[in-house]
Design a protein around this motif. Structure first.
Motif, PDB file in Angstrom:
ATOM      1  N   LYS A   1      56.447  40.316  40.940  1.00  0.00           N
ATOM      2  CA  LYS A   1      55.584  39.558  41.846  1.00  0.00           C
ATOM      3  C   LYS A   1      54.232  39.368  41.166  1.00  0.00           C
ATOM      4  CE  LYS A   1      57.621  41.202  46.107  1.00  0.00           C
ATOM      5  NZ  LYS A   1      57.411  41.972  47.328  1.00  0.00           N
ATOM      6  N   GLY A   2      53.710  38.180  41.259  1.00  0.00           N
ATOM      7  CA  GLY A   2      52.435  37.885  40.634  1.00  0.00           C
ATOM      8  C   GLY A   2      52.569  37.257  39.273  1.00  0.00           C
ATOM      9  N   SER A   3      53.763  37.196  38.731  1.00  0.00           N
ATOM     10  CA  SER A   3      53.972  36.540  37.443  1.00  0.00           C
ATOM     11  C   SER A   3      53.719  35.047  37.608  1.00  0.00           C
ATOM     12  CB  SER A   3      55.405  36.778  36.969  1.00  0.00           C
ATOM     13  OG  SER A   3      55.711  35.948  35.883  1.00  0.00           O
ATOM     14  N   ILE A   4      53.217  34.402  36.555  1.00  0.00           N
ATOM     15  CA  ILE A   4      52.957  32.969  36.663  1.00  0.00           C
ATOM     16  C   ILE A   4      54.253  32.162  36.768  1.00  0.00           C
ATOM     17  CG2 ILE A   4      50.746  33.099  35.486  1.00  0.00           C
ATOM     18  CD1 ILE A   4      52.147  32.060  32.977  1.00  0.00           C
ATOM     19  N   LEU A   5      55.373  32.790  36.524  1.00  0.00           N
ATOM     20  CA  LEU A   5      56.657  32.097  36.592  1.00  0.00           C
ATOM     21  C   LEU A   5      57.366  32.288  37.929  1.00  0.00           C
ATOM     22  CD1 LEU A   5      57.924  32.931  33.006  1.00  0.00           C
ATOM     23  CD2 LEU A   5      56.907  30.805  33.805  1.00  0.00           C
ATOM     24  N   THR A   6      56.726  32.981  38.882  1.00  0.00           N
ATOM     25  CA  THR A   6      57.322  33.159  40.205  1.00  0.00           C
ATOM     26  C   THR A   6      56.377  32.591  41.254  1.00  0.00           C
ATOM     27  OG1 THR A   6      56.335  35.341  40.456  1.00  0.00           O
ATOM     28  CG2 THR A   6      58.563  35.257  39.574  1.00  0.00           C
ATOM     29  N   PRO A   7      56.908  32.096  42.352  1.00  0.00           N
ATOM     30  CA  PRO A   7      56.036  31.544  43.400  1.00  0.00           C
ATOM     31  C   PRO A   7      55.364  32.631  44.243  1.00  0.00           C
ATOM     32  CG  PRO A   7      58.330  31.325  44.035  1.00  0.00           C
ATOM     33  CD  PRO A   7      58.310  31.884  42.632  1.00  0.00           C
ATOM     34  N   GLU A   8      55.820  33.864  44.153  1.00  0.00           N
ATOM     35  CA  GLU A   8      55.262  34.935  44.966  1.00  0.00           C
ATOM     36  C   GLU A   8      53.904  35.376  44.429  1.00  0.00           C
ATOM     37  OE1 GLU A   8      58.240  37.795  44.337  1.00  0.00           O
ATOM     38  OE2 GLU A   8      59.781  36.684  45.392  1.00  0.00           O
ATOM     39  N   HIS A   9      53.055  35.845  45.330  1.00  0.00           N
ATOM     40  CA  HIS A   9      51.750  36.359  44.929  1.00  0.00           C
ATOM     41  C   HIS A   9      51.786  37.878  44.936  1.00  0.00           C
ATOM     42  CE1 HIS A   9      49.807  32.479  44.909  1.00  0.00           C
ATOM     43  NE2 HIS A   9      50.398  32.202  46.068  1.00  0.00           N
ATOM     44  N   ARG A  10      51.070  38.463  44.005  1.00  0.00           N
ATOM     45  CA  ARG A  10      51.007  39.914  43.915  1.00  0.00           C
ATOM     46  C   ARG A  10      50.145  40.435  45.059  1.00  0.00           C
ATOM     47  NH1 ARG A  10      47.534  43.622  41.822  1.00  0.00           N
ATOM     48  NH2 ARG A  10      46.110  42.042  41.064  1.00  0.00           N
ATOM     49  N   PRO A  11      50.585  41.499  45.720  1.00  0.00           N
ATOM     50  CA  PRO A  11      49.763  42.051  46.800  1.00  0.00           C
ATOM     51  C   PRO A  11      48.483  42.678  46.230  1.00  0.00           C
ATOM     52  CG  PRO A  11      51.675  43.429  46.397  1.00  0.00           C
ATOM     53  CD  PRO A  11      51.838  42.216  45.552  1.00  0.00           C
ATOM     54  N   LYS A  12      47.405  42.614  47.009  1.00  0.00           N
ATOM     55  CA  LYS A  12      46.137  43.200  46.583  1.00  0.00           C
ATOM     56  C   LYS A  12      46.261  44.721  46.581  1.00  0.00           C
ATOM     57  CE  LYS A  12      42.543  39.977  47.150  1.00  0.00           C
ATOM     58  NZ  LYS A  12      41.982  39.998  45.835  1.00  0.00           N
ATOM     59  N   VAL A  13      45.618  45.332  45.604  1.00  0.00           N
ATOM     60  CA  VAL A  13      45.590  46.789  45.503  1.00  0.00           C
ATOM     61  C   VAL A  13      44.152  47.253  45.389  1.00  0.00           C
ATOM     62  CG1 VAL A  13      47.882  46.993  44.475  1.00  0.00           C
ATOM     63  CG2 VAL A  13      45.918  46.681  43.013  1.00  0.00           C
ATOM     64  N   SER A  14      43.938  48.540  45.556  1.00  0.00           N
ATOM     65  CA  SER A  14      42.566  49.060  45.576  1.00  0.00           C
ATOM     66  C   SER A  14      41.872  48.960  44.223  1.00  0.00           C
ATOM     67  CB  SER A  14      42.569  50.512  46.054  1.00  0.00           C
ATOM     68  OG  SER A  14      43.306  51.295  45.135  1.00  0.00           O
ATOM     69  N   GLY A  15      42.602  48.892  43.140  1.00  0.00           N
ATOM     70  CA  GLY A  15      41.991  48.840  41.818  1.00  0.00           C
ATOM     71  C   GLY A  15      41.725  47.443  41.316  1.00  0.00           C
ATOM     72  N   ASP A  16      41.882  46.414  42.165  1.00  0.00           N
ATOM     73  CA  ASP A  16      41.657  45.040  41.717  1.00  0.00           C
ATOM     74  C   ASP A  16      40.192  44.825  41.369  1.00  0.00           C
ATOM     75  OD1 ASP A  16      44.238  44.320  41.883  1.00  0.00           O
ATOM     76  OD2 ASP A  16      44.067  43.164  43.718  1.00  0.00           O
ATOM     77  N   TYR A  17      39.954  43.998  40.414  1.00  0.00           N
ATOM     78  CA  TYR A  17      38.608  43.719  39.911  1.00  0.00           C
ATOM     79  C   TYR A  17      37.901  42.751  40.832  1.00  0.00           C
ATOM     80  CZ  TYR A  17      35.000  41.794  36.878  1.00  0.00           C
ATOM     81  OH  TYR A  17      33.811  41.380  36.356  1.00  0.00           O
ATOM     82  N   GLU A  18      36.632  43.025  41.137  1.00  0.00           N
ATOM     83  CA  GLU A  18      35.795  42.097  41.873  1.00  0.00           C
ATOM     84  C   GLU A  18      34.596  41.811  40.996  1.00  0.00           C
ATOM     85  OE1 GLU A  18      34.836  43.105  45.894  1.00  0.00           O
ATOM     86  OE2 GLU A  18      36.808  43.962  46.242  1.00  0.00           O
ATOM     87  N   ALA A  19      34.356  40.555  40.767  1.00  0.00           N
ATOM     88  CA  ALA A  19      33.250  40.160  39.899  1.00  0.00           C
ATOM     89  C   ALA A  19      31.916  40.505  40.545  1.00  0.00           C
ATOM     90  CB  ALA A  19      33.337  38.686  39.585  1.00  0.00           C
ATOM     91  N   TRP A  20      30.961  40.933  39.707  1.00  0.00           N
ATOM     92  CA  TRP A  20      29.631  41.254  40.200  1.00  0.00           C
ATOM     93  C   TRP A  20      28.853  39.970  40.383  1.00  0.00           C
ATOM     94  CZ3 TRP A  20      24.828  40.292  37.901  1.00  0.00           C
ATOM     95  CH2 TRP A  20      23.754  40.921  38.515  1.00  0.00           C
ATOM     96  N   SER A  21      28.123  39.907  41.431  1.00  0.00           N
ATOM     97  CA  SER A  21      27.231  38.778  41.632  1.00  0.00           C
ATOM     98  C   SER A  21      25.850  39.328  41.992  1.00  0.00           C
ATOM     99  CB  SER A  21      27.754  37.837  42.722  1.00  0.00           C
ATOM    100  OG  SER A  21      27.680  38.466  43.982  1.00  0.00           O
ATOM    101  N   PRO A  22      24.784  38.673  41.592  1.00  0.00           N
ATOM    102  CA  PRO A  22      23.438  39.202  41.846  1.00  0.00           C
ATOM    103  C   PRO A  22      23.056  39.193  43.314  1.00  0.00           C
ATOM    104  CG  PRO A  22      23.319  37.080  40.736  1.00  0.00           C
ATOM    105  CD  PRO A  22      24.755  37.474  40.803  1.00  0.00           C
ATOM    106  N   ASP A  23      23.782  38.419  44.135  1.00  0.00           N
ATOM    107  CA  ASP A  23      23.437  38.355  45.553  1.00  0.00           C
ATOM    108  C   ASP A  23      23.939  39.554  46.338  1.00  0.00           C
ATOM    109  OD1 ASP A  23      22.318  35.904  45.007  1.00  0.00           O
ATOM    110  OD2 ASP A  23      24.150  34.797  45.540  1.00  0.00           O
ATOM    111  N   SER A  24      24.885  40.283  45.820  1.00  0.00           N
ATOM    112  CA  SER A  24      25.448  41.384  46.600  1.00  0.00           C
ATOM    113  C   SER A  24      24.818  42.707  46.308  1.00  0.00           C
ATOM    114  CB  SER A  24      26.945  41.500  46.359  1.00  0.00           C
ATOM    115  OG  SER A  24      27.233  41.702  45.000  1.00  0.00           O
TER     116      SER A  24
END
Length: 128
Positions: free
Chosen positions: A105-128
Motif C-alpha cells: 500500500k502506498g506504492s506508486i503502482l497501486t491505487p491504494e494510499h498508505r495509512p498515516k503513521v506516527s513517524g510521518d514527516y511534517e515539513a517545518w514552516s515558520p508560521d507554526s
C-alpha cells in the motif's frame, strides 16, 4: 546459427563455450533435476557445477541439489531417494518487474494510499 551465437556471447543462456569445454574435459555427469538442469562434478576433484536448461537462475535449483552443490551432503539426489522436508517449498519464479510482483500500500503502482503513521514527516514552516 542463432543458438550458436547466443552460446558464444552470453553466459545466462545455458553454458558458455569455456564451461562446455571444461565439462567435456574434466566433468563427470551426476544427474538432472525436474527443471532439466544438468549437474556435474570434477573427476577426482571437489568442484561441482550446474548447467541450466534455459536461463541461469540460481533459485531454480531444487533443495536436494542445493545441498549437494554446497557440499552439505556427499551423495547427490540422483543416487539416493531424496524426499524434501515438509517445510521446504518448491520453486517460485522471481516476480520482480512483472505484474505479479509484490506492491505494498502506498506504492506508486497501486491505487491504494498508505495509512498515516506516527513517524510521518511534517515539513517545518515558520508560521507554526
Amino acid at each position: 546459427m542463432k543458438s550458436l551465437l547466443v552460446q558464444f556471447f552470453t553466459w545466462w543462456n545455458g553454458a558458455t563455450w569455456g564451461t562446455r569445454f571444461f565439462t567435456w574435459r574434466k566433468g563427470e555427469f551426476v544427474g538432472n533435476d525436474e527443471f532439466g538442469n544438468s549437474y556435474y562434478r570434477e573427476r577426482g576433484g571437489k568442484k561441482r557445477w550446474v548447467i541450466y536448461k534455459d536461463l541461469a537462475e540460481a533459485s531454480q535449483i531444487p533443495s536436494g541439489w542445493h545441498g549437494w552443490m554446497h557440499h552439505r551432503v556427499d551423495t547427490p539426489p540422483s543416487e539416493v531417494a531424496y524426499t524434501p522436508r515438509s517445510w521446504q517449498q518448491s520453486h517460485r519464479p522471481n516476480a520482480t518487474g512483472t505484474p505479479g510482483a509484490y506492491r505494498p500500500k502506498g506504492s506508486i503502482l497501486t491505487p491504494e494510499h498508505r495509512p498515516k503513521v506516527s513517524g510521518d514527516y511534517e515539513a517545518w514552516s515558520p508560521d507554526s
